[in-house]
Write a protein that holds these residues in place. Structure first.
Motif, PDB file in Angstrom:
ATOM      1  N   THR A   1      -4.440  37.068  35.956  1.00 14.55           N
ATOM      2  CA  THR A   1      -3.631  36.144  35.180  1.00 14.55           C
ATOM      3  C   THR A   1      -4.410  35.649  33.978  1.00 14.55           C
ATOM      4  O   THR A   1      -5.533  35.186  34.100  1.00 14.55           O
ATOM      5  N   VAL A   2      -3.812  35.761  32.808  1.00 15.79           N
ATOM      6  CA  VAL A   2      -4.405  35.293  31.561  1.00 15.79           C
ATOM      7  C   VAL A   2      -3.517  34.179  31.019  1.00 15.79           C
ATOM      8  O   VAL A   2      -2.298  34.337  30.933  1.00 15.79           O
ATOM      9  N   THR A   3      -4.115  33.062  30.666  1.00 17.28           N
ATOM     10  CA  THR A   3      -3.340  31.908  30.224  1.00 17.28           C
ATOM     11  C   THR A   3      -3.492  31.671  28.723  1.00 17.28           C
ATOM     12  O   THR A   3      -4.421  32.147  28.087  1.00 17.28           O
ATOM     13  N   TYR A   4      -2.533  30.925  28.188  1.00 15.72           N
ATOM     14  CA  TYR A   4      -2.606  30.451  26.815  1.00 15.72           C
ATOM     15  C   TYR A   4      -1.821  29.151  26.748  1.00 15.72           C
ATOM     16  O   TYR A   4      -1.050  28.815  27.661  1.00 15.72           O
ATOM     17  N   SER A   5      -2.008  28.408  25.691  1.00 15.12           N
ATOM     18  CA  SER A   5      -1.277  27.161  25.495  1.00 15.12           C
ATOM     19  C   SER A   5      -0.374  27.305  24.285  1.00 15.12           C
ATOM     20  O   SER A   5      -0.829  27.606  23.176  1.00 15.12           O
ATOM     21  N   SER A   6       0.912  27.113  24.481  1.00 12.40           N
ATOM     22  CA  SER A   6       1.857  27.128  23.372  1.00 12.40           C
ATOM     23  C   SER A   6       1.722  25.806  22.628  1.00 12.40           C
ATOM     24  O   SER A   6       2.032  24.746  23.161  1.00 12.40           O
ATOM     25  N   SER A   7       1.234  25.864  21.394  1.00 10.14           N
ATOM     26  CA  SER A   7       0.852  24.633  20.712  1.00 10.14           C
ATOM     27  C   SER A   7       1.380  24.593  19.282  1.00 10.14           C
ATOM     28  O   SER A   7       1.850  25.596  18.732  1.00 10.14           O
ATOM     29  N   HIS A   8       1.278  23.407  18.719  1.00 10.57           N
ATOM     30  CA  HIS A   8       1.594  23.216  17.304  1.00 10.57           C
ATOM     31  C   HIS A   8       0.536  22.277  16.739  1.00 10.57           C
ATOM     32  O   HIS A   8       0.215  21.257  17.350  1.00 10.57           O
ATOM     33  N   THR A   9      -0.014  22.626  15.586  1.00 14.09           N
ATOM     34  CA  THR A   9      -1.105  21.848  15.007  1.00 14.09           C
ATOM     35  C   THR A   9      -0.579  20.848  13.980  1.00 14.09           C
ATOM     36  O   THR A   9       0.216  21.214  13.102  1.00 14.09           O
ATOM     37  N   ILE A  10      -1.033  19.613  14.104  1.00 11.65           N
ATOM     38  CA  ILE A  10      -0.762  18.582  13.103  1.00 11.65           C
ATOM     39  C   ILE A  10      -2.103  18.128  12.538  1.00 11.65           C
ATOM     40  O   ILE A  10      -3.015  17.782  13.291  1.00 11.65           O
ATOM     41  N   VAL A  11      -2.222  18.144  11.220  1.00 13.86           N
ATOM     42  CA  VAL A  11      -3.471  17.790  10.545  1.00 13.86           C
ATOM     43  C   VAL A  11      -3.316  16.414   9.897  1.00 13.86           C
ATOM     44  O   VAL A  11      -2.599  16.290   8.894  1.00 13.86           O
ATOM     45  N   PRO A  12      -3.947  15.377  10.427  1.00 14.93           N
ATOM     46  CA  PRO A  12      -3.881  14.058   9.788  1.00 14.93           C
ATOM     47  C   PRO A  12      -4.404  14.087   8.358  1.00 14.93           C
ATOM     48  O   PRO A  12      -3.830  13.480   7.455  1.00 14.93           O
ATOM     49  N   THR A  13      -5.512  14.786   8.136  1.00 15.64           N
ATOM     50  CA  THR A  13      -6.063  14.949   6.798  1.00 15.64           C
ATOM     51  C   THR A  13      -6.986  16.153   6.764  1.00 15.64           C
ATOM     52  O   THR A  13      -7.677  16.455   7.743  1.00 15.64           O
ATOM     53  N   TYR A  14      -6.967  16.849   5.637  1.00 10.72           N
ATOM     54  CA  TYR A  14      -7.893  17.968   5.430  1.00 10.72           C
ATOM     55  C   TYR A  14      -9.195  17.492   4.799  1.00 10.72           C
ATOM     56  O   TYR A  14     -10.156  18.259   4.705  1.00 10.72           O
ATOM     57  N   GLU A  15      -9.232  16.248   4.338  1.00 13.59           N
ATOM     58  CA  GLU A  15     -10.449  15.718   3.725  1.00 13.59           C
ATOM     59  C   GLU A  15     -11.577  15.680   4.749  1.00 13.59           C
ATOM     60  O   GLU A  15     -11.370  15.284   5.891  1.00 13.59           O
ATOM     61  N   CYS A  16     -12.753  16.083   4.314  1.00 17.48           N
ATOM     62  CA  CYS A  16     -13.887  16.095   5.242  1.00 17.48           C
ATOM     63  C   CYS A  16     -15.173  15.891   4.460  1.00 17.48           C
ATOM     64  O   CYS A  16     -15.404  16.544   3.437  1.00 17.48           O
ATOM     65  N   PHE A  17     -16.003  14.956   4.945  1.00 21.45           N
ATOM     66  CA  PHE A  17     -17.261  14.691   4.239  1.00 21.45           C
ATOM     67  C   PHE A  17     -18.305  15.764   4.519  1.00 21.45           C
ATOM     68  O   PHE A  17     -19.274  15.900   3.783  1.00 21.45           O
ATOM     69  N   ASN A  18     -18.125  16.548   5.579  1.00 17.21           N
ATOM     70  CA  ASN A  18     -18.977  17.712   5.813  1.00 17.21           C
ATOM     71  C   ASN A  18     -18.553  18.843   4.891  1.00 17.21           C
ATOM     72  O   ASN A  18     -17.384  18.938   4.497  1.00 17.21           O
ATOM     73  N   LYS A  19     -19.491  19.713   4.581  1.00 13.64           N
ATOM     74  CA  LYS A  19     -19.166  20.903   3.799  1.00 13.64           C
ATOM     75  C   LYS A  19     -19.912  22.093   4.387  1.00 13.64           C
ATOM     76  O   LYS A  19     -20.998  22.457   3.938  1.00 13.64           O
TER      77      LYS A  19
END
Length: 710
Positions: A312-330
């Motif tokens: 048996t191989v599993t996966y999660s049916s998901s949907h991504t929500i991004v609060p912000t793409y801003e990031c102080f890391n680069k």
């Protein structure tokens, strides 16, 4: 062998590169790493005069690896060498592997002396082979010295005998070598352990000591894992018709045994027999065809149950929500982030609309399913997981509390619409993680790699990628009882031992707390916005992915799912086969599958229907799951006392994460307790107590839900 390649160069008047390329074109894929003996020219002059030098052996092997020919690596010991020669030899093997990655295994070869010509000539201090203790020490030390560099350690049963080979399975050995047919090299030197082992005999050796055997290829790909009585019947027929017997081989010993040749020249043989070895010869008839022994039935049924559970191989049916793409890391390889001030945060109204659309879609699928009519829809699963994937706001930024509250509001809204939030927002303070814990079914953070040198390259401008900070996040999540997902990223310029060290460190935390539910093994995949590309020697060969999966499966607790992302594995015509190899090596999960992979937007996920069909064709069943694995659901129902150590002001040594533009941020770190901040900003903690009930809601929903078979 390397020596034969040098001879071929001389005869054909080719350069080394030309010779290796010619062999490659002729169909050669691998070469044996024999002729190594001891890679010390002083020793070689005494035991192998007029043969290739240590430098020539290394040159040939390195050139072969450069052109895609993989090889084994060997050592012959038990003659005139000292301990320091062995250590030096293994270190040279490791150094070559670090440069080329071309060795498939390391094979210690005991010196078999009784009829070896060099023993007959009796050089000074020549021994008659290693003692039993030396054999055990050699394999144990080789495993320790080559850990993370060469994963496979093979014992030579023709030299050691079957019983010693079985003992060595407890001293670092994970490979019993080949079955061999009419093996004459060791036999010619006087070995008394036979020249053929049937596959069933080798399997029984492993089964007797609780190891699960599988048949492999030369480059350690899994060929077969399940065996039955038909295999034994085929072996018996092949043995009687295809292979010469040991007795037939030694009956003609006058034609090829050095000692017998000397007898024809001299009246008396030169030299004497060395001391008798401790371990006696194994009788090959002991286990042949006896499949009804209790131990065989026990391990066969165990293997059968394991095979059923891993189908048996599993996966999660998901949907991504991004609060912000801003990031102080680069990070130099990131295809996700936007510069601060260039990307607005998603509004709660937009989040609400997304959730309403998903809810309507989910209800429509449920309606069609209950009516027994698919309505022609190609949808086969409903989105259950909301992945809240956010760029990181600087820990000392004034809007950090607003950022955290925004994520909390998104998670609460997802719960209100009947979904399961799973947040990955970078490193958090203890109080921040505690706040998000109460509005999430699970959380996650990639460790990536623990190699500090990456802070000077791909993570040079990413202060939160300090390995200690990310490792401490796993400890904090364990203290808070959060079902947690983490993983490693392959191909950032790390060495093979760095990968193993990362896995071992994460594994130790998983064993301590039991909260890590998934380990993602993710190959770096080039995107359209990369500012960095690996150098040729840094490129991760995806063919190594099954081997890394197998290592992870061996060292992680059984309830930790090993995950490989299908969109980053199934890149070409060979991708499906590579995915199947990973599953057979121990991977059991494909992670969250959503309309867009926000981290790797260049690589779309395969359609569920196509993925399911490909797996079914190879004997696997794809099943949908929630973002919390069933083995970790009880974490949501735990009530914990958080008073004490994390309420105290963090104390510890200062660590500086800095970049070339002069930015420096101070991190407090102790072996077990750290704060991601110098002075934690004011956080929205007013709803903390009431949000405990949200976990209870999630827990009850998870109990009521079940995996959906595709």
């Amino acid at each position: 062998s390397p020596e034969e390649i040098l001879y071929g160069m001389k005869r054909s008047r080719r350069s080394l590169d030309e010779m290796v390329i010619a062999l490659r074109k002729a169909g050669v894929d691998t070469i044996p790493g024999t002729s190594a003996e001891i890679l010390d020219n002083g020793i070689r002059k005494k035991i192998a005069a007029h043969r290739l030098s240590a430098e020539q052996w290394e040159e040939v092997v390195t050139c072969a690896h450069k052109h895609g020919l993989r090889s084994s690596s060997t050592i012959m010991y038990g003659h005139i060498e000292e301990a320091e020669h062995i250590a030096m030899h293994i270190q040279k093997i490791r150094d070559i592997q670090d440069k080329t990655g071309g060795f498939t295994e390391f094979v210690p070869l005991s010196f078999v002396a009784s009829e070896a010509p060099m023993f007959a000539s009796r050089p000074k201090n020549m021994r008659g082979g290693p003692s039993g203790t030396e054999v055990l020490l050699m394999h144990s030390v080789a495993r320790l010295m080559l850990s993370g560099s060469i994963n496979n350690l093979q014992c030579s049963w023709p030299k050691e005998g079957m019983r010693m080979a079985q003992v060595l399975l407890g001293y670092g050995v994970n490979d019993l070598g080949g079955t061999l047919m009419n093996e004459s090299i060791s036999t010619a030197a006087g070995a008394q352990h036979g020249q053929l082992a049937l596959p069933s005999e080798l399997r029984n050796l492993a089964l007797e000591v609780g190891r699960v055997p599988y048949q492999r290829s030369t480059v350690y790909e899994v060929i077969k894992e399940d065996f039955d009585d038909d295999d034994l019947e085929k072996e018996r027929k092949m043995e009687s018709t295809s292979f010469g017997s040991y007795q037939e081989l030694i009956a003609n010993k006058g034609k090829w045994r050095a000692k017998e040749v000397r007898k024809s020249i001299f009246e008396k043989p030169q030299g004497g027999r060395p001391p008798t070895r401790v371990f006696r010869r194994r009788n090959f008839g002991d286990f042949r065809g006896q499949t009804q022994r209790p131990y065989f039935r026990q391990f066969s049924s165990l293997r059968s149950r394991e095979a059923e559970s891993t189908k048996t191989v599993t996966y999660s049916s998901s949907h991504t929500i991004v609060p912000t793409y801003e990031c102080f890391n680069k990070c130099a390889y990131c295809n996700f982030r936007e510069n601060i001030g260039t990307s607005s945060w998603i509004s709660l109204e937009a989040v609400k609309q997304i959730l309403q659309d998903l809810k309507a879609e989910m209800l429509e699928i449920e309606k069609n399913s209950s009516a027994g009519d698919s309505g022609g829809s190609t949808k086969t699963s409903q989105p259950l997981e909301i992945l809240v994937l956010s760029g990181e706001v600087h820990p000392m930024a004034k809007n950090r509390p607003d950022w955290l509250k925004h994520i909390v509001d998104i998670c609460e809204m997802a719960i209100d619409y009947g979904f399961f939030p799973h947040t990955n927002a970078g490193p958090l303070s203890f109080n921040e993680m505690k706040t998000l814990r109460n509005v999430n079914a699970s959380m996650g953070l990639m460790v990536e790699q623990v190699a500090p040198k990456l802070l000077r390259t791909v993570h040079k401008f990413a202060p939160s990628k300090v390995p200690e900070i990310r490792i401490e996040q796993l400890h904090m999540a364990g203290d808070l009882g959060i079902p947690f997902t983490t993983g490693i990223l392959l191909g950032l310029g790390e060495r093979s031992e760095d990968r193993v060290q990362s896995l071992e460190l994460i594994s130790s935390i998983a064993h301590k707390y039991g909260h890590i539910q998934e380990l993602i093994i993710q190959p770096f995949s080039t995107g359209s916005r990369d500012e960095w590309a690996p150098k040729p020697h840094q490129v991760f060969d995806r063919k190594e992915l099954p081997s890394i999966v197998r290592i992870a499966r061996e060292i992680f607790p059984p309830n930790v799912s090993i995950q490989v992302p299908p969109n980053l594995v199934m890149l070409d015509s060979e991708g499906e086969n590579l995915l199947i190899q990973c599953l057979r090596a121990g991977a059991t999960d494909l992670g969250g599958i959503s309309p867009i992979d926000e981290v790797n937007p260049t690589y779309t996920f395969p359609k569920i229907e196509e993925l399911s069909e490909a797996l079914r064709h190879n004997g696997f069943q794809l099943r949908n799951r929630s973002c919390v694995h069933s083995s970790h659901m009880d974490f949501l129902n735990e009530k914990r006392d958080f008073g004490g150590k994390y309420n105290e002001k963090a104390k510890g040594e200062e660590m500086q994460g800095s970049n070339s533009s002069g930015y420096a941020h101070s991190y407090k770190f102790r072996a077990r307790e750290c704060s991601y901040y110098d002075d934690e900003p004011s956080l929205p903690m007013d709803k903390l107590e009431s949000r405990y009930d949200r976990r209870q809601v999630l827990y009850q929903r998870l109990l009521a839900s079940s995996s959906i078979a595709i």
